[in-house]
Design an enzyme around this catalytic site. Structure first.
Site, mmCIF file in Angstrom:
data_model
loop_
_atom_site.group_PDB
_atom_site.id
_atom_site.type_symbol
_atom_site.label_atom_id
_atom_site.label_comp_id
_atom_site.label_asym_id
_atom_site.label_seq_id
_atom_site.Cartn_x
_atom_site.Cartn_y
_atom_site.Cartn_z
ATOM 1 C CD GLU A 235 -32.118 0.006 57.300
ATOM 2 O OE1 GLU A 235 -33.310 -0.206 57.016
ATOM 3 O OE2 GLU A 235 -31.228 0.150 56.436
ATOM 4 C CD GLU B 279 -36.476 5.968 56.815
ATOM 5 O OE1 GLU B 279 -35.891 4.878 56.809
ATOM 6 O OE2 GLU B 279 -37.554 6.189 56.219
ATOM 7 C CG ASP C 51 -32.984 4.634 58.049
ATOM 8 O OD1 ASP C 51 -33.940 5.071 58.701
ATOM 9 O OD2 ASP C 51 -33.054 4.358 56.837
#
Length: 337
Positions: free
Chosen positions: A122, A118, A120
């Protein structure tokens, strides 16, 4: 015919990345998305969840994701990618946004449930009068017990206008960009080992309720009297090496494209100076210095004494000389809220 298309795509990928690399040496700032195609939503993405809370603009290239008391929403790329450049211009909700999480990320958790990768971005909302914060994170091979979060402020209000957020992922480097300014670089190393993302991933965008953790550790919750919260996405770029969803591999990805990306300079000296300046001014948290989570930094961390001292002044408990409290490790969160 399929082999020829893959070969032509490989040449296009090499040429486009070459343009980006060449431009970095000639100017301090460059448009990393120059000459990269912007796909319409229907050509590149599928509705992930949220029913009518996902709305496409008339031009077919802009998308609104909303969160209300009923549900959040999200979309996902139609293809899986192994390395490439992924970008979106995003405008975040305004006013009271505590507990709201907008995510722009890559993942393969739906395929590799126990050993997923993953990358990210955010965006963490806040109470009225406080700024949005941005968080980056990296997982590889299911290494969710080692959170690699970094958190930053920004030099602008991301709810006033669109700003560009991009991820460059190659076989040896990952770089996160905001408005073409690198804010974080993760280099593959022996210390990181299999924790460096190396399996094909899809691109996701979501908005969801993170009340339990997102704002001051869950102190401030989403207030639905301000709903709907709307995140706007445009100029969506998917520029990478697609892989077969069944085979999960591609000769093109494994050879020519990846090798070319690896040998190119990652950041010019000016870009690196800008990145360090950004981190000095705006970085609020780094897992490498979090003594409440780790007795000693994870093996891939390179500790900078000046950076450690600055963060220690910012938060003497988290970044103190040793573990002053015991905090549970954050587990992977379900972005669908």
């Amino acid at each position: 015919m399929i082999v020829m298309k893959e070969f032509l795509f490989s040449i296009l990928l090499i040429f486009s990345i070459s343009i980006c690399s060449a431009s970095t040496s000639s100017s301090k700032y460059n448009n990393l998305r120059l000459n990269l195609p912007v796909l319409s939503f229907d050509d590149g993405y599928n509705h992930l969840f949220g029913d009518n809370n996902l709305v496409t603009h008339k031009d077919g290239k802009s998308v609104h994701l909303s969160l209300d008391q009923r549900t959040g929403s999200g979309f996902v790329s139609q293809d899986l990618y192994l390395h490439g450049f992924f970008s979106a211009s995003i405008k975040l909700p305004a006013d009271y946004t505590a507990g709201v999480v907008v995510a722009f990320y890559m993942s393969n958790g739906d395929i590799f449930e126990r050993n997923h990768d993953e990358l990210d971005f955010e965006f963490l909302g806040n109470i009225r009068g406080k700024d949005w914060r941005i968080q980056t994170n990296v997982y590889g091979n299911g290494s969710t017990k080692v959170g690699r979060e970094e958190r930053y402020g920004l030099w602008f209000d991301p709810s006033e206008d669109f700003h560009q957020y991009s991820i460059l992922w190659t076989r040896t480097h990952i770089i996160f960009y905001v408005d073409d300014i690198a804010i974080r670089e993760v280099a593959r190393s022996e210390a990181m080992g299999g924790d460096f993302p190396s399996k094909p991933m899809s691109l996701y965008a979501t908005i969801w309720d993170g009340s339990t953790w997102a704002t001051n550790g869950g102190k401030y919750k989403v207030s639905y009297k301000y709903a709907p919260y709307v995140a706007q996405f445009s100029d969506l770029v998917l520029h990478g090496c697609t892989v077969d969803p069944i085979e999960l591999s591609s000769v093109n990805c494994d050879t020519t494209a990846s090798i070319d990306l690896d040998i190119r300079p990652t950041l010019s000296s000016d870009q690196r100076a800008d990145m360090m300046n950004f981190r000095k001014k705006y970085m609020m948290y780094s897992y490498c210095y979090d003594h409440t989570r780790y007795l000693s930094p994870p093996t891939e961390c390179v500790v900078d004494s000046r950076e450690a001292e600055r963060l220690r002044r910012f938060d003497p408990i988290t970044f103190g000389k040793g573990p002053l409290s015991h905090r549970g490790r954050r587990h992977r969160r379900n972005r669908s809220g």
